[in-house]
Scaffold this active site. Structure first.
Site, PDB file in Angstrom:
ATOM      1  N   GLU A  79       0.862  -1.183   0.000  1.00 44.21           N
ATOM      2  CA  GLU A  79       0.000   0.000   0.000  1.00 44.21           C
ATOM      3  C   GLU A  79       0.903   1.240   0.000  1.00 44.21           C
ATOM      4  OE1 GLU A  79      -2.019   0.673   3.874  1.00 44.21           O
ATOM      5  OE2 GLU A  79      -1.374  -1.362   4.360  1.00 44.21           O
ATOM      6  N   CYS A 111      -3.208  -3.997   4.580  1.00 46.46           N
ATOM      7  CA  CYS A 111      -2.212  -4.990   5.046  1.00 46.46           C
ATOM      8  C   CYS A 111      -2.509  -6.400   4.566  1.00 46.46           C
ATOM      9  CB  CYS A 111      -2.146  -5.005   6.566  1.00 46.46           C
ATOM     10  SG  CYS A 111      -1.664  -3.435   7.251  1.00 46.46           S
ATOM     11  N   HIS A 233      -1.776 -10.666  12.074  1.00 40.33           N
ATOM     12  CA  HIS A 233      -1.247  -9.408  11.528  1.00 40.33           C
ATOM     13  C   HIS A 233      -0.942  -8.530  12.739  1.00 40.33           C
ATOM     14  CE1 HIS A 233      -0.773  -5.545   9.816  1.00 40.33           C
ATOM     15  NE2 HIS A 233      -1.931  -5.095  10.268  1.00 40.33           N
TER      16      HIS A 233
HETATM   17  P1  HMG Z   1      -4.164   5.528  22.037  1.00 37.56           P
HETATM   18  O1  HMG Z   1      -5.574   5.982  22.080  1.00 37.56           O
HETATM   19  O2  HMG Z   1      -3.125   6.583  22.175  1.00 37.56           O
HETATM   20  O3  HMG Z   1      -3.875   4.451  23.145  1.00 37.56           O
HETATM   21  O4  HMG Z   1      -3.862   4.786  20.672  1.00 37.56           O
HETATM   22  P2  HMG Z   1      -4.820   3.894  24.315  1.00 37.56           P
HETATM   23  O5  HMG Z   1      -5.190   4.994  25.229  1.00 37.56           O
HETATM   24  O6  HMG Z   1      -5.930   3.054  23.744  1.00 37.56           O
HETATM   25  O7  HMG Z   1      -3.759   2.952  25.048  1.00 37.56           O
HETATM   26  C1  HMG Z   1      -3.232   1.857  24.400  1.00 37.56           C
HETATM   27  C2  HMG Z   1      -3.035   0.757  25.427  1.00 37.56           C
HETATM   28  O8  HMG Z   1      -2.008   1.160  26.342  1.00 37.56           O
HETATM   29  C3  HMG Z   1      -4.272   0.477  26.280  1.00 37.56           C
HETATM   30  O9  HMG Z   1      -4.324  -0.914  26.514  1.00 37.56           O
HETATM   31  C4  HMG Z   1      -3.948   1.202  27.588  1.00 37.56           C
HETATM   32  O10 HMG Z   1      -4.621   0.659  28.719  1.00 37.56           O
HETATM   33  C5  HMG Z   1      -2.465   0.963  27.674  1.00 37.56           C
HETATM   34  P3  HMG Z   1      -5.557  -1.792  25.925  1.00 37.56           P
HETATM   35  O11 HMG Z   1      -6.772  -1.265  26.572  1.00 37.56           O
HETATM   36  O12 HMG Z   1      -5.558  -1.511  24.437  1.00 37.56           O
HETATM   37  O13 HMG Z   1      -5.207  -3.178  26.284  1.00 37.56           O
HETATM   38  N1  HMG Z   1      -1.742   1.904  28.548  1.00 37.56           N
HETATM   39  C6  HMG Z   1      -0.756   1.546  29.389  1.00 37.56           C
HETATM   40  N2  HMG Z   1      -0.212   0.338  29.666  1.00 37.56           N
HETATM   41  C7  HMG Z   1       0.803   0.305  30.585  1.00 37.56           C
HETATM   42  N3  HMG Z   1       1.266   1.408  31.223  1.00 37.56           N
HETATM   43  C8  HMG Z   1       0.752   2.629  30.970  1.00 37.56           C
HETATM   44  C9  HMG Z   1      -0.307   2.729  30.009  1.00 37.56           C
HETATM   45  N4  HMG Z   1      -1.040   3.766  29.524  1.00 37.56           N
HETATM   46  C10 HMG Z   1      -1.925   3.243  28.621  1.00 37.56           C
HETATM   47  N5  HMG Z   1       1.234   3.703  31.604  1.00 37.56           N
HETATM   48  C11 HMG Z   1      -4.045   3.109  18.960  1.00 37.56           C
HETATM   49  C12 HMG Z   1      -3.733   3.393  20.444  1.00 37.56           C
HETATM   50  C13 HMG Z   1      -3.667   1.672  18.657  1.00 37.56           C
HETATM   51  C14 HMG Z   1      -5.542   3.331  18.725  1.00 37.56           C
HETATM   52  C15 HMG Z   1      -3.209   4.103  18.083  1.00 37.56           C
HETATM   53  O14 HMG Z   1      -1.835   3.852  18.244  1.00 37.56           O
HETATM   54  C16 HMG Z   1      -3.542   3.997  16.590  1.00 37.56           C
HETATM   55  O15 HMG Z   1      -4.477   4.634  16.106  1.00 37.56           O
HETATM   56  N6  HMG Z   1      -2.746   3.200  15.817  1.00 37.56           N
HETATM   57  C17 HMG Z   1      -2.959   3.026  14.363  1.00 37.56           C
HETATM   58  C18 HMG Z   1      -4.138   2.110  14.055  1.00 37.56           C
HETATM   59  C19 HMG Z   1      -3.868   0.652  14.328  1.00 37.56           C
HETATM   60  O16 HMG Z   1      -2.738   0.215  14.444  1.00 37.56           O
HETATM   61  N7  HMG Z   1      -4.949  -0.149  14.386  1.00 37.56           N
HETATM   62  C20 HMG Z   1      -4.812  -1.584  14.591  1.00 37.56           C
HETATM   63  C21 HMG Z   1      -5.972  -2.385  13.990  1.00 37.56           C
HETATM   64  S1  HMG Z   1      -6.219  -1.980  12.262  1.00 37.56           S
HETATM   65  C22 HMG Z   1      -4.913  -2.819  11.463  1.00 37.56           C
HETATM   66  O17 HMG Z   1      -4.265  -3.639  12.035  1.00 37.56           O
HETATM   67  C23 HMG Z   1      -4.621  -2.432  10.051  1.00 37.56           C
HETATM   68  C24 HMG Z   1      -3.401  -1.556   9.850  1.00 37.56           C
HETATM   69  O18 HMG Z   1      -2.212  -2.304   9.992  1.00 37.56           O
HETATM   70  C25 HMG Z   1      -3.462  -0.873   8.478  1.00 37.56           C
HETATM   71  C26 HMG Z   1      -3.610  -1.736   7.254  1.00 37.56           C
HETATM   72  O19 HMG Z   1      -4.399  -2.662   7.193  1.00 37.56           O
HETATM   73  O20 HMG Z   1      -2.962  -1.368   6.250  1.00 37.56           O
HETATM   74  C27 HMG Z   1      -3.325  -0.414  10.882  1.00 37.56           C
END
Ligand code: HMG
Length: 391
Positions: A79, A111, A233
């Site tokens: 992509e 992906c 993935h």
């Molecule tokens: P965010 O909102 O900043 O993070 O973004 P959060 O507040 O949800 O926290 C993440 C995790 O850290 C949570 O755990 C928190 O509790 C934990 P969870 O509830 O998820 O188990 N946390 C802590 N843990 C330990 N100590 C601490 C602490 N503070 C918080 N102090 C998000 C997270 C992944 C949403 C963001 O990074 C994002 O938007 N990423 C990009 C999208 C993505 O990767 N999506 C994945 C699914 S889609 C996919 O896989 C396709 C893709 O590869 C693209 C394609 O297909 O081409 C993305």
């Protein structure tokens, strides 16, 4: 006749960012990135690498002259394409010296591209057992600076040679899949960066996993304890833990057993970050490189997900195990990378070919990879092979 992955290679660029440094620069508790997201290091892609050069660098070490003659199809999942018309597969064919009596094309579905390629390749070889197919997944994962997606960046390429009677893993014919028009992650034509509805994308990923996984069990009559390991993935490695928890009770023996294997399967991904199409296959490499408990015949489940969205669950049986053959070169490549400061990473993030047809030359002195992008001349991308400087 068995068909599957006979050879596999990986490449990522020579720069990385430590996620603890990124956390400090963004005023975030480092444990959010280390534990909550499950990442340690993030590949920063040198501007002299693109989807084409990374794919060539991932392939060059395992392809023999005979393979280059036997390949009848080159399927390029990406992509991060380098042209809106011409496929990256044709550039790759030329750089690697693959015979010209072959079909070369590119597949895009976020992906999922490399999985579409792998399944097409297996079906083709089932019909043409003397032929070989090269399948690559090569991408640069980019989000905005200081956005929540920034911690899930990375990049690299995985290259696989699909043949009859494979050396590494035989892919089984049954797979289950599901697609639906969903806006969880996308990259508009005008943008170098992906746009994402992050939490929604996590939810959709898990829904597609559960749907395809349960349908797979139903269609095949298999049970969770038939699988030696489940692979995912991995946009970030915590996603695999979420996947396991979505089908298993955390206190169950099955969860603990599969988690142990998953720790091996996420090792490389935690040090590279998301490489979009290649991520599932880097996790497979991480498993066969680091898991000393695997045996010939073990059944491995694969969940592939591409936003937008497409999911597929399939499986394969391990053929031969030789952990060090895969572990040593990758550990060597990762250990030679140069650590960047956050300021250096932010500077590199901005470097790109000018957004017009002008000539441009990159400084390639810091890139020791075999294949590099040196710039653009007369509207043509210029790729160079530096045979004496290989990583
Ligand atoms: P965010 O909102 O900043 O993070 O973004 P959060 O507040 O949800 O926290 C993440 C995790 O850290 C949570 O755990 C928190 O509790 C934990 P969870 O509830 O998820 O188990 N946390 C802590 N843990 C330990 N100590 C601490 C602490 N503070 C918080 N102090 C998000 C997270 C992944 C949403 C963001 O990074 C994002 O938007 N990423 C990009 C999208 C993505 O990767 N999506 C994945 C699914 S889609 C996919 O896989 C396709 C893709 O590869 C693209 C394609 O297909 O081409 C993305």
């Amino acid at each position: 006749m068995e068909v599957g992955i006979d050879k596999i290679g990986f490449y990522t660029s020579n720069y990385y960012l430590d996620v603890v440094d990124l956390a400090k620069a963004r005023n975030v508790d480092p444990n959010k990135y280390l534990i909550g997201i499950g990442q340690k290091k993030q590949a920063v892609i040198n501007p002299t690498q693109d989807a084409v050069t990374m794919a060539a660098n991932a392939s060059i070490n395992f392809l023999t002259e005979q393979d280059k003659q036997d390949i009848k199809m080159i399927i390029f999942g990406t992509e991060t394409g380098v042209d809106n018309s011409k496929s990256a597969a044709v550039y790759l064919q030329n750089l690697l010296g693959i015979n010209k009596s072959s079909k070369a094309f590119e597949i895009k579905q976020a992906c999922y591209g490399a999985t579409a390629g792998l399944q097409i390749a297996c079906d083709y070889v089932r019909l043409h057992p003397d032929d070989k197919v090269l399948v690559v997944g090569s991408d640069i994962a980019r989000y905005g600076i200081k956005t929540p997606g920034e911690i899930t960046q990375g990049g690299g390429a995985v290259s696989m040679l699909v043949t009859a009677n494979p050396e590494i893993i035989a892919i089984n014919e049954t797979s289950t899949f599901y697609s639906e028009d969903i806006m969880d992650f996308w990259r508009p034509i005008y943008s170098r960066n992906a746009l994402v509805d992050g939490h929604y994308s996590n939810e959709i990923y898990l829904q597609f996993f559960q749907k395809t996984y349960h349908e797979y069990l139903q269609q095949t009559g298999k049970k969770i304890d038939d699988f030696a390991a489940l692979l995912f993935h991995l946009p970030f490695t915590k996603m695999g833990i979420k996947g396991l928890k979505s089908i298993l009770d955390e206190d169950s023996d099955e969860y603990k057993r599969l988690l142990e294997h998953f720790e091996n399967a996420r090792n490389f991904n935690a040090n590279v970050g998301n490489l979009y199409t290649g991520s599932l296959y880097l996790s497979f490499l991480s498993l066969i490189a680091n898991d000393h408990g695997l045996k010939t015949g073990d059944l491995i489940g694969f969940f592939s997900y591409g936003s937008g969205a497409q999911g597929e669950f399939f499986s394969g049986n391990i053929k031969n195990i030789d952990n060090d053959k895969y572990r040593l070169p990758i550990e060597n490549m990762l250990s030679k990378r140069k650590k960047l400061s956050v300021a250096e990473y932010e500077k590199i993030y901005e470097i790109t070919l000018p957004n017009d047809n002008s000539d441009f030359e990159f400084d390639i002195s810091d890139d020791k990879a075999r294949f590099v992008l040196t710039g653009r001349k007369n509207g043509h991308l210029v790729y160079e092979e530096q045979s004496d400087r290989m990583l």
